[in-house]
Write an enzyme that holds these catalytic residues in place. Structure first.
Site, PDB file in Angstrom:
ATOM      1  N   GLY A   1       0.779  -1.341   0.074  1.00  0.00           N
ATOM      2  CA  GLY A   1      -0.092  -0.050   0.165  1.00  0.00           C
ATOM      3  C   GLY A   1       0.836   1.223  -0.129  1.00  0.00           C
ATOM      4  O   GLY A   1       0.803   2.110  -0.818  1.00  0.00           O
TER       5      GLY A   1
ATOM      6  N   GLU B   1       1.537   5.877   7.701  1.00  0.00           N
ATOM      7  CA  GLU B   1       3.105   5.796   7.325  1.00  0.00           C
ATOM      8  C   GLU B   1       3.456   7.055   7.885  1.00  0.00           C
ATOM      9  O   GLU B   1       4.800   7.064   8.377  1.00  0.00           O
ATOM     10  CB  GLU B   1       3.074   5.873   5.756  1.00  0.00           C
ATOM     11  CG  GLU B   1       2.454   4.909   5.033  1.00  0.00           C
ATOM     12  CD  GLU B   1       2.952   3.572   5.366  1.00  0.00           C
ATOM     13  OE1 GLU B   1       3.983   3.401   5.988  1.00  0.00           O
ATOM     14  OE2 GLU B   1       1.966   2.646   5.147  1.00  0.00           O
TER      15      GLU B   1
ATOM     16  N   HIS C   1       4.638   6.258  11.398  1.00  0.00           N
ATOM     17  CA  HIS C   1       5.854   5.444  11.635  1.00  0.00           C
ATOM     18  C   HIS C   1       7.128   6.421  11.797  1.00  0.00           C
ATOM     19  O   HIS C   1       8.115   5.798  12.447  1.00  0.00           O
ATOM     20  CB  HIS C   1       6.064   4.781  10.071  1.00  0.00           C
ATOM     21  CG  HIS C   1       5.567   3.483  10.163  1.00  0.00           C
ATOM     22  ND1 HIS C   1       5.606   2.435  11.326  1.00  0.00           N
ATOM     23  CD2 HIS C   1       4.916   2.492   9.110  1.00  0.00           C
ATOM     24  CE1 HIS C   1       5.016   1.399  10.787  1.00  0.00           C
ATOM     25  NE2 HIS C   1       4.416   1.424   9.734  1.00  0.00           N
TER      26      HIS C   1
HETATM   27  N1  BES Z   1       6.278  -0.667   6.261  1.00  0.00           N
HETATM   28  C1  BES Z   1       4.931  -0.798   5.496  1.00  0.00           C
HETATM   29  C2  BES Z   1       5.103  -1.300   4.089  1.00  0.00           C
HETATM   30  C3  BES Z   1       5.736  -2.506   3.766  1.00  0.00           C
HETATM   31  C4  BES Z   1       5.054  -3.855   3.834  1.00  0.00           C
HETATM   32  C5  BES Z   1       7.057  -2.725   3.180  1.00  0.00           C
HETATM   33  C6  BES Z   1       5.717  -4.962   3.737  1.00  0.00           C
HETATM   34  C7  BES Z   1       7.546  -3.963   3.088  1.00  0.00           C
HETATM   35  C8  BES Z   1       6.992  -5.140   3.090  1.00  0.00           C
HETATM   36  C9  BES Z   1       4.059   0.118   5.691  1.00  0.00           C
HETATM   37  O1  BES Z   1       4.173   0.889   6.899  1.00  0.00           O
HETATM   38  C10 BES Z   1       2.390  -0.554   5.643  1.00  0.00           C
HETATM   39  O2  BES Z   1       2.287  -1.352   6.743  1.00  0.00           O
HETATM   40  N2  BES Z   1       1.720  -0.484   4.825  1.00  0.00           N
HETATM   41  C11 BES Z   1       0.435  -1.083   4.736  1.00  0.00           C
HETATM   42  C12 BES Z   1      -0.504  -0.197   4.881  1.00  0.00           C
HETATM   43  C13 BES Z   1      -0.807   0.300   6.314  1.00  0.00           C
HETATM   44  C14 BES Z   1      -2.106   1.264   6.380  1.00  0.00           C
HETATM   45  C15 BES Z   1      -1.259  -0.962   7.230  1.00  0.00           C
HETATM   46  C16 BES Z   1       0.338  -1.782   3.284  1.00  0.00           C
HETATM   47  O3  BES Z   1       1.201  -1.148   2.593  1.00  0.00           O
HETATM   48  O4  BES Z   1      -0.652  -2.386   3.121  1.00  0.00           O
HETATM   49 ZN    ZN Z   2       3.342  -0.062   8.749  1.00  0.00          ZN
END
Ligand code: BES
Ligand code: ZN
Length: 884
Positions: free
Chosen positions: A268, A305, A308
């Site tokens: 996402g 994000e 974080h």
């Molecule tokens: N750090 C993650 C993105 C990520 C996930 C990078 C897996 C590498 C591998 C980011 O903070 C995240 O959690 N994104 C979620 C959305 C969030 C609102 C739960 C996503 O990408 O689905």
């Molecule tokens: Zn995250």
């Protein structure tokens, strides 16, 4: 069958790094096929091992050009490179500088990890282990360094050059044909938070003044022409920044905060320091192109994000086993942000629905794992609902146990104590133990024991003694690798509801009061006696879903109907109704499978709904949730074994039809009244009205009657916003009527050329519950708007089918599984992360009835037998098939 299997990475084997990196200077000359990366690392021995340690750097898909140690070329015999490492076995045991030149090819990087191209844009994705695809580096989160990044490129190809931190210099080279930018990030960070961007991008700018008066430039970069669709993301960002100041005292820390939207993205969004990268789906929105749900999701992801920056970046994870430390905590924070921005009850119900739909399912199958896993083969496969959603629930339980003030004090201590560090779950929980004086050692089981605890609650009233006796028993079911479990700490918010709907005071027999209405179960069994109870109350337990458990009570259907109308806790008001509906659906599934016709509904569900609709007093968004029946996957999970997805679909459709018929009058009435509330309003009130109106429409259309179909067609045509248009179209797609094809064709004609909207068109067609869907999907994969190279397209068509069309995915001939398996195998060569996620749609195979179960197993075995699987897919298939 793959024979060789690499050993897992184990939490128990953690060792601090032998070498630290103080500073990283990167010089990246962008080129489509041969990008030159020069990295200058200042290395320092960690000085804890005592014995001289080699320097071991991770590296993948890199072509090494040169390597220098303190300015002198390192002779070939002093280092060794393999497919994924560079080792200097006898480095000097003192700080030194290593200069490494590598060449990488962003254009052939289809994994979308490391440096790759999305359209003509150069972008990076480093979490979890993508930085090693950019240069040789100790690619682990406990190595935190200060980064300076110089990027250079041809000006015409990449006029915008971005990296983490603050811009320190920029200029032309080569007579203005090429240019460069230098960015410096003063905060030490792990390599997974590195990011850079180069491309032709437009930007929208705004400003934010932090609580201490610092001005922060805010920029959102998008494809030129899309600027007008960034407003919602920008407003969401500013709200999130303000909220983190007021709710957690957290201020932003750089001069600039940037978001870049790209079209090809595995996830996402990503929280790279100062330079978040986003799937453009979670940035771009306007009322004409995005639904209310899309708007909500964008706000939540932008906030997530951004949050974080403190929970993940300033304080990061020591190792990937601690992933929940940043993800669970940040999901908790984004849930709280959303709850504060609108109705807390509606947010809680939505979050719990998602938790039950995804996490409970995961916990009940072969991929179950603890919130903090003890081992992994492929870390990419552990960005799961358990780490995220259950991880958030565990933080929430700390808040319930300590109360909001102590919880906040604990968070303050965590930020003060661990800023700038790579921390562990133990260190996080210790902060709450320290501020509360509580022993939280038993609580740690929430991090180490997988499985959804089951609590059986039996209440009985003793009129003579004027007491209410509550017996509680807990059990944690076995999960892979964990056969016997210990009793957990389960905080249960409780109410004893009087006949007039008010709560009785909670006085325990021994004179104690339940602290803030919370009982804490710590033993396998407990009996509590409430005193001075002057009338038979109705038990309302696990209010607000205070613990992520499966609760089994001895409440009667009458009690549930009463709670559905009167419980002072809105979550449990919804839960009571949901419980009634689930019981009825499960009964009807059995009836159908026994070959008997479903009898008329007599559980009082219709009455409860009618009361909710007519009495008023509840907010529209809440009533809309009441009108939405449990999903097919949720019913399947409740049934648990010998599941027949077709019977579940039939029972659910029949109940919708019955409700639509019986409640036709009030549903039509609501629909009409709410239709007068035009024009479109983007605010929470407008969102609530649309949700309720569309929930009414959905039940009406479920009757299949022509007057209802006509209303849906009219709404589709007349809609002035995407929410209403899609709601009408999606309810229509559930009916086999000629109007359906016409509307779908019309939708394509209106929106072709806008890939994010056409994704909705793909999803709608993938989720039509009829046998022809399978062939339609195959045809759509050849549609010019479709591409296996773009994760959003694949998710919109194939994932949507596997997850959102239970009946057709689980076709009795196994061809639904076949489609998924073929896609997984084809995709695995290109994008293993995406392929592995798709394959996990088969994880509930053991719960199916014998016929489908054998076919699903066969499908998994086909994957397992395929040659040269990625580590990602082989990990999922191995765990899915494992017997234990
Ligand atoms: N750090 C993650 C993105 C990520 C996930 C990078 C897996 C590498 C591998 C980011 O903070 C995240 O959690 N994104 C979620 C959305 C969030 C609102 C739960 C996503 O990408 O689905
Ligand atoms: Zn995250």
């Amino acid at each position: 069958m793959r024979t060789e299997e690499s050993p897992p990475v184990r939490l128990a084997d953690y060792r601090p790094p032998d070498w630290l990196v103080e500073t990283v200077e990167l010089d990246i000359a962008l080129h489509p096929e041969a990008t030159l990366v020069r990295a200058s690392l200042l290395l320092r021995p960690n000085g804890i091992g005592g014995v001289p340690a080699p320097v071991v750097l991770d590296g993948e898909a890199l072509a090494l050009r040169s390597i220098k140690l303190d300015g002198a070329t390192l002779p070939q015999e002093q280092y060794v490179t393999t497919a994924n490492r560079l080792t200097i076995s006898q480095p000097p045991q003192r700080p030194f500088r290593l200069e490494i030149e590598t060449v990488i090819n962003p254009s052939t990087n289809t994994q979308l990890q490391g440096l790759y191209r999305s359209g003509s844009t150069y972008c990076t994705q480093c979490e979890a282990e993508g930085f090693r695809r950019i240069t040789y580096f100790p690619d682990r989160p406990d190595v935190m360094a200060i980064y300076t990044t110089r990027i250079e490129a041809e000006k015409a190809h990449a006029p915008v050059l971005l990296a983490n931190g603050n811009l320190v210099a920029r200029g032309d080279i080569d007579g203005g044909n090429r240019h460069f930018a230098i960015w410096h990030d003063p905060f030490p960070k792990p390599s997974y938070l590195f990011a850079m961007i180069g491309g032709k991008l437009a930007c929208v700018e705004d400003h934010f003044q932090t609580m201490s008066g610092q001005d922060v430039t805010l920029r959102i970069y998008v494809e030129p022409g899309k600027e007008a669709r960034c407003g919602h993301a920008m407003e969401s960002l500013k709200r999130a920044m303000r909220w983190d100041e007021t709710a957690f005292g957290r201020e932003y820390d750089l001069d600039i905060f940037m978001i870049v939207a790209v079209s090809d993205f595995n996830m996402g969004a990503m929280e790279n320091k100062g330079l978040n990268t986003f799937n453009d789906k979670y940035v771009l929105a306007s009322p004409e192109t995005a639904t209310d749900a899309d708007f909500d999701r964008i706000e939540a992801i932008v906030a997530h994000e951004y949050f974080h920056n403190w929970t993940g970046n300033r304080i990061t994870c020591r190792d990937w086993f601690q992933l929940c430390l940043k993800e669970g905590l940040t999901v908790f924070r984004d849930q709280e942000f959303t709850a504060d921005g609108r109705s807390r009850a509606v947010e809680r119900i939505s979050d719990v629905r998602a938790l039950r739909a995804h996490q409970f399912d995961e916990d009940a199958g072969p991929l179950a794992h603890p919130v903090r896993p003890a081992q992994y083969h492929e870390i990419n496969n552990f960005y799961t609902s358990t780490v995220y959603e259950k991880g958030a629930e565990v933080v929430r339980m700390l808040q319930v146990l300590l109360g909001p003030q102590k919880f906040r004090t604990g968070m303050d201590l965590y930020f003060a104590r661990h800023d700038g560090q790579a921390a562990t779950v133990e260190q996080f929980v210790q902060c709450f133990a320290d501020v509360s004086g509580r022993d939280l050692s038993q609580f740690m089981l929430w991090y180490s024991q997988a499985g959804t605890p089951e609590v059986v609650a039996t209440g009985s009233y003793d009129a003579l003694r004027r007491s209410y006796r509550l017996e509680l028993a807990q059990r944690v079911p076995p999960t892979p690798g964990q056969t016997s479990k210990q009793a957990m700490v389960i905080p249960l918010a409780v109410g004893l509801v009087r006949r007039d709907g008010g709560d009785l005071p909670l006085k325990l027999g021994d004179g104690r009061a339940a602290d803030r209405g919370v009982l804490t179960l710590t033993e396998p069994h407990a009996t509590l006696v409430f005193a001075d109870v002057d009338q038979a109350p109705v038990l309302s337990l696990n209010r607000g879903f205070s613990a992520p458990i499966k609760l089994i009570t001895n409440l009667s259907a009458d009690d549930l109907r009463f709670l559905a109308r009167c419980d002072g806790d809105l979550f449990n008001r919804w839960q009571a109704f949901h419980g009634l509906a689930t019981r009825l659906l499960i009964d009807n599934v059995s009836t159908l499978r026994a070959g008997t016709a479903i009898a008329g509904e007599d559980s009082g569900l219709t009455d409860a709904l009618a009361a909710t609709l007519t009495l008023g007093g509840n907010e529209p968004a809440f009533v809309a949730l009441m009108l939405t029946l449990p999903g097919e996957a949720e019913i399947a999970r409740e049934i648990g074994q010998n599941v027949d997805p077709e019977a579940i679909f039939a029972a659910r459709s029949a109940l919708k039809m019955m409700l639509g018929n019986k409640l036709a009058a009030p549903l039509f009435d609501h629909y009409r009244r709410l239709s007068e509330r035009i024009p479109y309003r983007p605010d929470p009130a407008g969102v609530g009205w649309r949700a309720l109106r569309n929930a009414c429409l959905d039940l009406l259309v479920a009757t299949g009657k022509s007057d209802a179909i006509a209303i849906a067609v009219r709404q589709y045509q007349a809609a002035d916003n995407m929410t209403d248009r899609i709601a009408a179209l999606s309810t229509l797609t559930l009916c086999d009527v000629p109007e359906r094809r016409a509307a779908l064709d019309n939708f394509y004609d209106r929106y072709h050329g806008d890939p994010l909207i056409i994704d909705k068109w793909f999803t709608l067609q993938a989720t039509i519950p009829e046998p022809a869907t399978l062939d339609r999907i195959k045809e759509l994969t050849a549609h010019p708007a479709f591409s296996f190279g773009n994760p959003n397209r694949v998710r919109a068509l194939i994932h949507a089918f596997a997850l959102g069309n239970q009946k057709e995915f689980n076709r009795p001939d196994g061809m639904g599984y076949g489609l998924v398996v073929e896609t997984v195998l084809a995709l695995d060569q290109k994008n293993p992360q995406l392929a592995a996620r798709l394959l996990s749609a088969l994880k509930s195979w053991r719960a199916l009835e014998p016929g489908r179960r054998a076919l699903a197993q066969e499908a998994l075995r086909r994957v397992s037998a395929a040659p040269s699987l990625s580590p990602d897919v082989s990990d999922i298939v191995r765990r899915s098939l494992a017997e234990d």
